[in-house]
Design a protein around this motif. Structure first.
Motif, PDB file in Angstrom:
ATOM      1  N   GLY A  13       0.811  -1.213   0.000  1.00  0.00           N
ATOM      2  CA  GLY A  13       0.000   0.000   0.000  1.00  0.00           C
ATOM      3  C   GLY A  13       0.844   1.261   0.000  1.00  0.00           C
ATOM      4  O   GLY A  13       1.987   1.270  -0.470  1.00  0.00           O
ATOM      5  N   TYR A  14       0.263   2.332   0.553  1.00  0.00           N
ATOM      6  CA  TYR A  14       0.927   3.646   0.566  1.00  0.00           C
ATOM      7  C   TYR A  14       2.229   3.623   1.351  1.00  0.00           C
ATOM      8  O   TYR A  14       3.126   4.411   1.097  1.00  0.00           O
ATOM      9  N   VAL A  15       2.312   2.719   2.322  1.00  0.00           N
ATOM     10  CA  VAL A  15       3.528   2.653   3.127  1.00  0.00           C
ATOM     11  C   VAL A  15       4.482   1.565   2.620  1.00  0.00           C
ATOM     12  O   VAL A  15       5.638   1.827   2.312  1.00  0.00           O
ATOM     13  N   ASP A  36       1.271  -8.838  -1.649  1.00  0.00           N
ATOM     14  CA  ASP A  36      -0.058  -8.352  -1.253  1.00  0.00           C
ATOM     15  C   ASP A  36      -1.096  -9.371  -1.701  1.00  0.00           C
ATOM     16  O   ASP A  36      -0.875 -10.122  -2.644  1.00  0.00           O
ATOM     17  N   ARG A  41      -3.728  -4.750  -7.328  1.00  0.00           N
ATOM     18  CA  ARG A  41      -2.707  -3.850  -6.794  1.00  0.00           C
ATOM     19  C   ARG A  41      -1.313  -4.289  -7.258  1.00  0.00           C
ATOM     20  O   ARG A  41      -0.504  -3.474  -7.707  1.00  0.00           O
ATOM     21  N   VAL A  91       0.590  -3.931   6.707  1.00  0.00           N
ATOM     22  CA  VAL A  91      -0.808  -4.041   6.305  1.00  0.00           C
ATOM     23  C   VAL A  91      -1.630  -2.921   6.952  1.00  0.00           C
ATOM     24  O   VAL A  91      -1.153  -2.217   7.848  1.00  0.00           O
ATOM     25  N   ASN A  92      -2.860  -2.773   6.489  1.00  0.00           N
ATOM     26  CA  ASN A  92      -3.700  -1.689   6.999  1.00  0.00           C
ATOM     27  C   ASN A  92      -4.210  -1.990   8.411  1.00  0.00           C
ATOM     28  O   ASN A  92      -4.443  -3.150   8.753  1.00  0.00           O
ATOM     29  N   THR A  93      -4.368  -0.947   9.202  1.00  0.00           N
ATOM     30  CA  THR A  93      -4.879  -1.069  10.572  1.00  0.00           C
ATOM     31  C   THR A  93      -5.969  -0.009  10.780  1.00  0.00           C
ATOM     32  O   THR A  93      -5.804   0.929  11.552  1.00  0.00           O
ATOM     33  N   THR A 133       1.076   0.995  11.838  1.00  0.00           N
ATOM     34  CA  THR A 133       0.866   1.710  13.091  1.00  0.00           C
ATOM     35  C   THR A 133      -0.067   0.887  13.970  1.00  0.00           C
ATOM     36  O   THR A 133      -1.176   0.558  13.556  1.00  0.00           O
ATOM     37  N   GLU A 163       6.533   4.053  10.611  1.00  0.00           N
ATOM     38  CA  GLU A 163       6.888   4.868   9.444  1.00  0.00           C
ATOM     39  C   GLU A 163       6.367   6.295   9.635  1.00  0.00           C
ATOM     40  O   GLU A 163       5.223   6.489   9.998  1.00  0.00           O
ATOM     41  N   GLU A 167       2.214  11.448   2.978  1.00  0.00           N
ATOM     42  CA  GLU A 167       1.890  11.275   1.573  1.00  0.00           C
ATOM     43  C   GLU A 167       2.125  12.582   0.826  1.00  0.00           C
ATOM     44  O   GLU A 167       1.989  13.667   1.384  1.00  0.00           O
ATOM     45  N   LYS A 281      -7.447   8.376  12.844  1.00  0.00           N
ATOM     46  CA  LYS A 281      -7.377   6.965  13.266  1.00  0.00           C
ATOM     47  C   LYS A 281      -6.414   6.784  14.440  1.00  0.00           C
ATOM     48  O   LYS A 281      -6.729   6.120  15.419  1.00  0.00           O
ATOM     49  N   ARG A 348      -8.722   9.375   1.674  1.00  0.00           N
ATOM     50  CA  ARG A 348      -9.193   8.892   2.970  1.00  0.00           C
ATOM     51  C   ARG A 348      -9.376  10.052   3.965  1.00  0.00           C
ATOM     52  O   ARG A 348      -8.474  10.859   4.141  1.00  0.00           O
TER      53      ARG A 348
END
Ligand code: NAD
Ligand code: UDX
Length: 470
Positions: A13-15, A36, A41, A91-93, A133, A163, A167, A281, A348
């Motif tokens: 992803g973005y990170v 992924d 993607r 991964v996303n959190t 995160t 990280e 962005e 978040k 987002r």
């Protein structure tokens, strides 16, 4: 310490994407594989014409520099895990939508699934790095899962390496980070693992910028950094309301305050409200953590940073309606910018979504233009913001335009929602000629030259300044 030769990053992803692409570029001797679950993607990361899944200035050049050499993108998560000696979990959190802690706590399901997969697949010892995160002490849960499920002879050392990239400036943030933070257990094994990762970064980051701390400090520092950055914006936005009521100018106030070297000049720009996938978040996560630790005063303190941000978005929307003679029903409003900040296509928590949601309720007609956000993303976001109405009803009120000029044609008001540089360079005389009069401009980003626009004839309203006074 282990000499790292193969890295796997779970989450493209973005990170994960930019971070590990930069590691590959700066460390040609290390093989980096980013994996992924999402086939589209990965296909985009591998696309021949470099139509990457995220827009980030400079990213294409980094990927061009090492893809196929020592940087690979794949959906074969198992193979990536097996081969690597160091694995980033990126991964996303997201904030939990249901269950215990809904609306506040981080959803750690993706982290847990990735951790379980590492445990079940790994055939040799690994250093596992939390890049996502996560709440304080997540590393402990990861260790328990890994140890309970590992094959004999495999040991896992867990590091926290949050990280800090933003962005829009990810590549320069990664090339010259203010700091790299690595947290580990203070055992010999923990310190050795920390050393192995520090070696990777030291290929381009000066040693004095690589900070090594305890695991829990590292995890908490990430939440703390985002909370304190967001708190600066909410502070300046709270002051912007006082400026509007008194005749003070928020840019002058922030400039004067920021001149104090203890405060510093950066990150004091008043706005329609902060967005992005992290600030809200991570603060809500901190609020949840504080509450779980029975610290209600601490929780209330941080919650106010988010509450003030919601207030700022609502306040700006209301000011638009008030200024346009208390009604925008049937009026055409051009919203310039849909991304949560300039130089990204990410939407987002973008303030533009909240504004348009409210304009929809007022039954306005809305023209949207953003240089980087795909049309399909705008529809997705608006559909999610207004679950009570069908997409075709939304599409009767909203048009997506291909240029700022097109969006402004025949409009009664222009709202600057994102600070894209190209909005400064619009031919404002021509825009004025094509608009209904009075022609209103609402600058939610302190981007435009209000005096010049007023001279053309616009009625300009700017965050942090009284109405119509320049
Ligand atoms: P993202 O949604 O862009 O990317 C996460 C990726 O992980 C997705 O592509 C998803 O398909 C993949 N994934 C999820 N579970 C997986 C699994 N089990 N196996 C393989 N892939 C899996 O998220 P992001 O913006 O990159 O954020 C990732 C983490 O980094 C979050 O914890 C976020 O808080 C943190 N972070 C984000 C930023 C930012 O600017 N976006 C900055 C710093 C930290
Ligand atoms: C943030 C942190 O900056 C970064 O360190 C962390 O790793 C991830 O979260 P990001 O959300 O990508 O990064 O962008 P950032 O530049 O921090 O902007 C966040 C929001 O605050 C944007 O909507 C931006 O427009 C807004 N903002 C920022 C302001 O309104 N005023 C400012 O002075 C700065």
């Amino acid at each position: 310490p282990v000499q790292v030769t193969k890295i796997c990053c779970i989450g493209a992803g973005y990170v994960g994407g930019p971070t590990c692409a930069v590691i590959a570029l700066k460390c040609p001797h290390i093989q980096v594989t980013i994996v992924d679950l999402s086939q589209p993607r990965i296909d985009a990361w591998n696309s021949e014409d470099f139509e990457l899944p995220i827009y980030e200035p400079g990213l294409v050049d980094v990927v061009k520099g090492c893809r196929g050499r020592n940087l690979f993108f794949s959906t074969d998560v198992d193979k990536g895990i097996k081969e690597a000696d160091l694995i980033f979990v990126s991964v996303n959190t997201p904030t939990k939508k249901s269950g215990v802690g809904a609306g506040y706590a981080a959803d750690l399901n993706y982290v847990e699934l990735a951790t379980r997969q590492i445990a079940s697949v790994a055939e040799s010892s690994k250093i596992v790095v939390e890049k996502s995160t996560v709440p304080c002490r997540t590393a402990e849960s990861m260790r328990t899962i890994l140890e309970a499920n590992s094959k004999p002879g495999c040991r896992f050392d867990i590091l926290s390496n949050p990280e800090f990239l933003a962005e829009g400036t990810a590549i320069s943030d990664l090339f010259t980070p203010d700091r790299v933070l690595i947290g580990s257990l203070q055992t010999q094994e923990g310190k050795d693992a920390c050393q192995s990762l520090a070696e990777v970064y030291s290929n381009w980051v000066p040693r004095e910028r690589i900070l090594t701390v305890g695991l829990w400090s590292s995890e908490l520092s990430k939440l703390a950094a985002n909370a304190m950055l967001a708190q600066r914006i909410s502070s300046v936005n709270a002051l912007s309301a006082i400026c509007e009521a008194t005749g003070a100018n928020i840019d002058e106030v922030a400039g004067a305050v920021g001149f104090d070297s203890r405060v510093g000049p950066k990150f004091l720009k008043a706005s329609v409200g902060f967005g992005g996938s992290c600030f809200q978040k991570d603060i809500l996560n901190l609020v949840y953590l504080s509450e779980s630790l029975h610290l209600p005063e601490v929780a209330a303190y941080w919650r106010q940073v988010v509450d003030l941000n919601e207030y700022q978005k609502r306040r700006f929307g209301k000011r638009i309606v008030d200024t346009m003679f208390n009604t925008i029903t049937g009026k055409r409003i051009a919203v310039l910018g849909f991304a949560f900040k300039a130089d990204t296509g990410d939407t987002r928590e973008s303030a533009a979504i909240t504004l348009i949601r409210d304009f929809l309720s007022e039954r306005a007609r809305i023209n949207v233009y953003d240089p980087k956000v795909p049309e399909s993303q705008i529809w997705l976001d608006l559909e999610e913001a207004r679950p009570d109405i069908k997409l075709d009803a939304i599409q009767k009120q909203v048009s997506i335009c291909q240029s700022a000029m097109e969006a402004c044609a025949d409009a009664e008001a222009i709202v600057i929602a994102t600070e894209w540089k190209e909005f400064k360079e619009i031919d404002w005389e021509a825009v004025y000629a094509n608009m209904k009069k009075p022609a209103f401009v609402f600058d939610g980003r302190l981007l435009l030259d209000a005096a010049a626009l007023t001279k053309i004839g616009f009625k300009v309203t700017t965050i942090g300044r009284p109405s119509h006074i320049v």
